[in-house]
Design a protein around this motif. Structure first.
Motif, PDB file in Angstrom:
ATOM      1  N   TYR A  50       0.974  -0.790   0.052  1.00  8.70           N
ATOM      2  CA  TYR A  50      -0.021   0.183  -0.356  1.00  8.70           C
ATOM      3  C   TYR A  50       1.015   1.160   0.873  1.00  8.70           C
ATOM      4  O   TYR A  50       2.147   0.991   0.618  1.00  8.70           O
TER       5      TYR A  50
ATOM      6  N   VAL B  74      -3.403  10.730   7.196  1.00  9.48           N
ATOM      7  CA  VAL B  74      -3.303  10.044   6.082  1.00  9.48           C
ATOM      8  C   VAL B  74      -4.214   9.543   6.247  1.00  9.48           C
ATOM      9  O   VAL B  74      -5.468   9.228   6.266  1.00  9.48           O
TER      10      VAL B  74
ATOM     11  N   PHE C  47       3.450  -0.046   9.095  1.00 11.68           N
ATOM     12  CA  PHE C  47       4.043   0.847   7.738  1.00 11.68           C
ATOM     13  C   PHE C  47       5.587   1.313   7.752  1.00 11.68           C
ATOM     14  O   PHE C  47       6.058   1.122   8.694  1.00 11.68           O
ATOM     15  N   GLY C  48       5.564   1.610   7.386  1.00 17.03           N
ATOM     16  CA  GLY C  48       7.522   2.387   7.080  1.00 17.03           C
ATOM     17  C   GLY C  48       7.448   3.363   7.190  1.00 17.03           C
ATOM     18  O   GLY C  48       6.297   3.978   7.941  1.00 17.03           O
TER      19      GLY C  48
ATOM     20  N   TYR D  17       0.005   5.252   1.059  1.00 11.98           N
ATOM     21  CA  TYR D  17      -0.589   6.442   1.520  1.00 11.98           C
ATOM     22  C   TYR D  17       0.409   7.800   1.840  1.00 11.98           C
ATOM     23  O   TYR D  17       1.256   7.509   1.917  1.00 11.98           O
TER      24      TYR D  17
ATOM     25  N   ARG E  58      -5.252  -8.972   4.082  1.00 14.18           N
ATOM     26  CA  ARG E  58      -5.718  -7.762   4.634  1.00 14.18           C
ATOM     27  C   ARG E  58      -5.727  -6.996   5.314  1.00 14.18           C
ATOM     28  O   ARG E  58      -6.912  -6.085   5.344  1.00 14.18           O
ATOM     29  N   HIS E  59      -5.839  -7.268   6.230  1.00 12.13           N
ATOM     30  CA  HIS E  59      -5.073  -6.220   7.708  1.00 12.13           C
ATOM     31  C   HIS E  59      -4.910  -5.744   8.480  1.00 12.13           C
ATOM     32  O   HIS E  59      -4.210  -4.842   8.342  1.00 12.13           O
ATOM     33  N   GLU E  60      -3.742  -6.366   9.362  1.00  9.05           N
ATOM     34  CA  GLU E  60      -3.224  -5.510   9.992  1.00  9.05           C
ATOM     35  C   GLU E  60      -1.869  -4.856   8.815  1.00  9.05           C
ATOM     36  O   GLU E  60      -1.148  -5.904   8.907  1.00  9.05           O
ATOM     37  N   GLN E  61      -1.839  -3.544   9.078  1.00 11.41           N
ATOM     38  CA  GLN E  61      -0.712  -3.046   8.029  1.00 11.41           C
ATOM     39  C   GLN E  61       0.544  -3.014   8.377  1.00 11.41           C
ATOM     40  O   GLN E  61       0.670  -1.744   9.605  1.00 11.41           O
TER      41      GLN E  61
ATOM     42  N   SER F   1      -5.696  -3.240  -6.894  1.00  7.81           N
ATOM     43  CA  SER F   1      -6.437  -3.537  -6.353  1.00  7.81           C
ATOM     44  C   SER F   1      -7.964  -3.089  -5.969  1.00  7.81           C
ATOM     45  O   SER F   1      -8.557  -2.453  -6.561  1.00  7.81           O
ATOM     46  N   GLU F   2      -7.015  -1.916  -5.573  1.00  6.54           N
ATOM     47  CA  GLU F   2      -7.895  -0.594  -5.283  1.00  6.54           C
ATOM     48  C   GLU F   2      -6.808   0.915  -5.481  1.00  6.54           C
ATOM     49  O   GLU F   2      -5.747   1.545  -5.317  1.00  6.54           O
TER      50      GLU F   2
ATOM     51  N   PHE G 216       3.764   6.787   3.437  1.00  6.39           N
ATOM     52  CA  PHE G 216       3.810   5.792   3.862  1.00  6.39           C
ATOM     53  C   PHE G 216       3.816   4.721   3.296  1.00  6.39           C
ATOM     54  O   PHE G 216       2.687   4.759   2.580  1.00  6.39           O
TER      55      PHE G 216
ATOM     56  N   PHE H 232      -5.465   7.823   2.249  1.00  6.53           N
ATOM     57  CA  PHE H 232      -4.952   6.078   1.387  1.00  6.53           C
ATOM     58  C   PHE H 232      -5.101   6.519  -0.115  1.00  6.53           C
ATOM     59  O   PHE H 232      -5.601   7.037  -0.794  1.00  6.53           O
TER      60      PHE H 232
ATOM     61  N   GLN I 217      -0.057  11.612   3.821  1.00  9.08           N
ATOM     62  CA  GLN I 217       0.051  12.515   4.762  1.00  9.08           C
ATOM     63  C   GLN I 217       0.820  14.469   4.605  1.00  9.08           C
ATOM     64  O   GLN I 217       1.565  14.200   4.358  1.00  9.08           O
TER      65      GLN I 217
ATOM     66  N   SER J 238      -3.192   0.306  -3.011  1.00 13.93           N
ATOM     67  CA  SER J 238      -3.395  -0.883  -2.699  1.00 13.93           C
ATOM     68  C   SER J 238      -3.152  -1.717  -4.464  1.00 13.93           C
ATOM     69  O   SER J 238      -3.152  -2.060  -4.872  1.00 13.93           O
TER      70      SER J 238
END
Lengths: 112, 112
Positions: free
Chosen positions: A33, A43, A103-104, A35, A98-101, A55-56, A91, A45, A37, A48
């Motif tokens: 993904y 933040v 982040f860098g 994102y 597809r749940h817990e993401q 996908s989106e 980010f 989106f 900010q 993805s």
């Protein structure tokens, strides 16, 4: 503990220039993904990516943006012709499902 | 808007006190996550709570979720100066969990 890394940490570019932001997701993750900010804002989106395709994507992710996974480790965001309003923290995130993401640390992009 | 909305926008408490931040949302969710962001830095994942869970703990953090009220709370007990940061809730939408949607955040300031 594995983590998402991003380079560079800060990128300064002139309006109209192309920039490529790079991310190395966690190695066994399948979903990726981007994102952004804008300073002082929430933040948002952007896009993805799964199984080598988008996908989106959000309304922000217009034709000026593209993503690529050029090899087995990197995930890049390209902005073709930067505008002043593209200045933001970008980010990258990755996830196993597809749940817990995760982040860098972000790349701060400054367009002058 | 489907996004999570944190409340309050800003919170200042004395070190050692408990801090409670709330998040409300408007749609059905898959899960809800809380993130911390130190000023100008990356997003740190704190806790994920699934829609069928009511409470989760992690160290000094306690998260509750009330899907009937579409709200969640993050409690930080025995706050420390290092807890000073912005805290965001982020929702993963039911059947559309390619992205997570962030709220605007609560700025928490721990006073010495």
């Amino acid at each position: 503990e594995p983590e998402v890394t991003q380079t560079p940490s800060h990128q300064v570019t002139q309006m109209g220039q192309e920039v490529i932001l790079r991310c190395v997701p966690i190695s066994n993750h399948l979903y990726f993904y981007w994102y952004r900010q804008i300073l002082g804002q929430k933040v948002e989106f952007l896009v993805s990516f799964y199984n080598n395709e988008i996908s989106e994507k959000s309304e922000i992710f217009d034709d000026q943006f593209s993503v690529e996974r050029p090899d087995g480790s990197n995930f890049t965001l390209k902005i073709r012709s930067t505008k002043l309003e593209d200045s933001a923290m970008y980010f990258c995130a990755s996830s196993v499902s597809r749940h817990e993401q995760y982040f860098g640390p972000g790349t701060r992009l400054t367009v002058t | 808007s489907q996004q999570g909305e944190e409340d309050p926008q800003a919170l200042s408490i004395q070190e050692g006190e408990n801090a409670t931040m709330n998040c409300s949302y408007k749609t059905s969710i898959n899960n809800l996550q809380w993130y911390r962001q130190n000023s100008g830095r990356g997003l740190v994942h704190l806790i994920l709570i699934r829609s069928n869970e009511r409470e989760k703990h992690s160290g000094r953090l306690r998260v509750t979720l009330d899907t009937s009220k579409k709200s969640s709370s993050l409690l930080i007990t025995a706050s420390r100066a290092a807890d000073t940061a912005s805290y965001f809730c982020a929702i993963s939408l039911m059947n559309r969990d390619d992205k997570i949607i962030f709220g605007k955040g609560t700025r928490l300031h721990i006073l010495p």
